[in-house]
Design an enzyme around this catalytic site. Structure first.
Site, mmCIF file in Angstrom:
data_model
loop_
_atom_site.group_PDB
_atom_site.id
_atom_site.type_symbol
_atom_site.label_atom_id
_atom_site.label_comp_id
_atom_site.label_asym_id
_atom_site.label_seq_id
_atom_site.Cartn_x
_atom_site.Cartn_y
_atom_site.Cartn_z
ATOM 1 N N ARG A 70 18.822 -87.068 -78.174
ATOM 2 C CA ARG A 70 17.931 -86.066 -77.569
ATOM 3 C C ARG A 70 17.793 -86.285 -76.069
ATOM 4 N NH1 ARG A 70 19.573 -83.273 -80.563
ATOM 5 N NH2 ARG A 70 18.837 -83.039 -82.665
ATOM 6 N N GLU A 73 20.896 -84.967 -74.635
ATOM 7 C CA GLU A 73 20.805 -83.511 -74.659
ATOM 8 C C GLU A 73 19.884 -82.995 -73.548
ATOM 9 O OE1 GLU A 73 20.195 -80.278 -78.159
ATOM 10 O OE2 GLU A 73 18.620 -81.799 -78.004
ATOM 11 N N SER A 96 15.924 -94.547 -57.938
ATOM 12 C CA SER A 96 16.333 -95.902 -58.302
ATOM 13 C C SER A 96 16.067 -96.177 -59.773
ATOM 14 C CB SER A 96 15.566 -96.915 -57.452
ATOM 15 O OG SER A 96 15.875 -98.228 -57.870
#
Length: 129
Positions: A70, A73, A96
């Protein structure tokens, strides 16, 4: 013990402690000894968590675990929009992952509890030369 319990005992964040267990962080000798004492670790493990890891080396490249996928995604869908919005606000650079914190919180909701993830990283502008 939970990662939160271990983090409290070490004075460190639970997400950082979890990253140590996945070989993505390095414990100091003091942290390793404290963990060893708390968890009765084998001396080989106590030594291993003090080694410098090869970060980002989790396999496979496209994750298959549903929860981790996920995040992949989310970056596939929102990665470029996030990049553009960050660059509109800060300029040409990156966030960073070294000077960085990550928090996971549970937000109770009558329609189903929600996961709140807060990433906070220092902005690093690209240098011109």
């Amino acid at each position: 013990m939970s990662f939160a319990d271990l983090g409290s005992a070490l004075g460190l964040d639970e997400v950082w402690v979890a990253s140590l267990f996945y070989g993505q962080a390095t414990a100091s000798a003091e942290e390793a000894e404290k963990l060893s004492s708390l968890l009765s670790l084998d001396p080989a493990i106590t030594a291993a968590i003090q080694e410098f890891p090869t970060k980002g080396s989790l396999e496979p490249v496209i994750p298959t675990d549903p929860l981790i996928y996920r995040f992949y995604e989310i970056m596939q869908v929102y990665g470029m929009p996030l990049k553009d919005v960050i660059q509109e606000k800060f300029g040409d650079g990156i966030m960073s992952a070294i000077d960085f914190t990550l928090e996971v919180d549970k937000v109770e909701d009558p329609k189903g509890d929600r996961v709140k993830i807060t990433m906070c990283g220092k902005f690093l502008p690209y240098k011109k030369w």
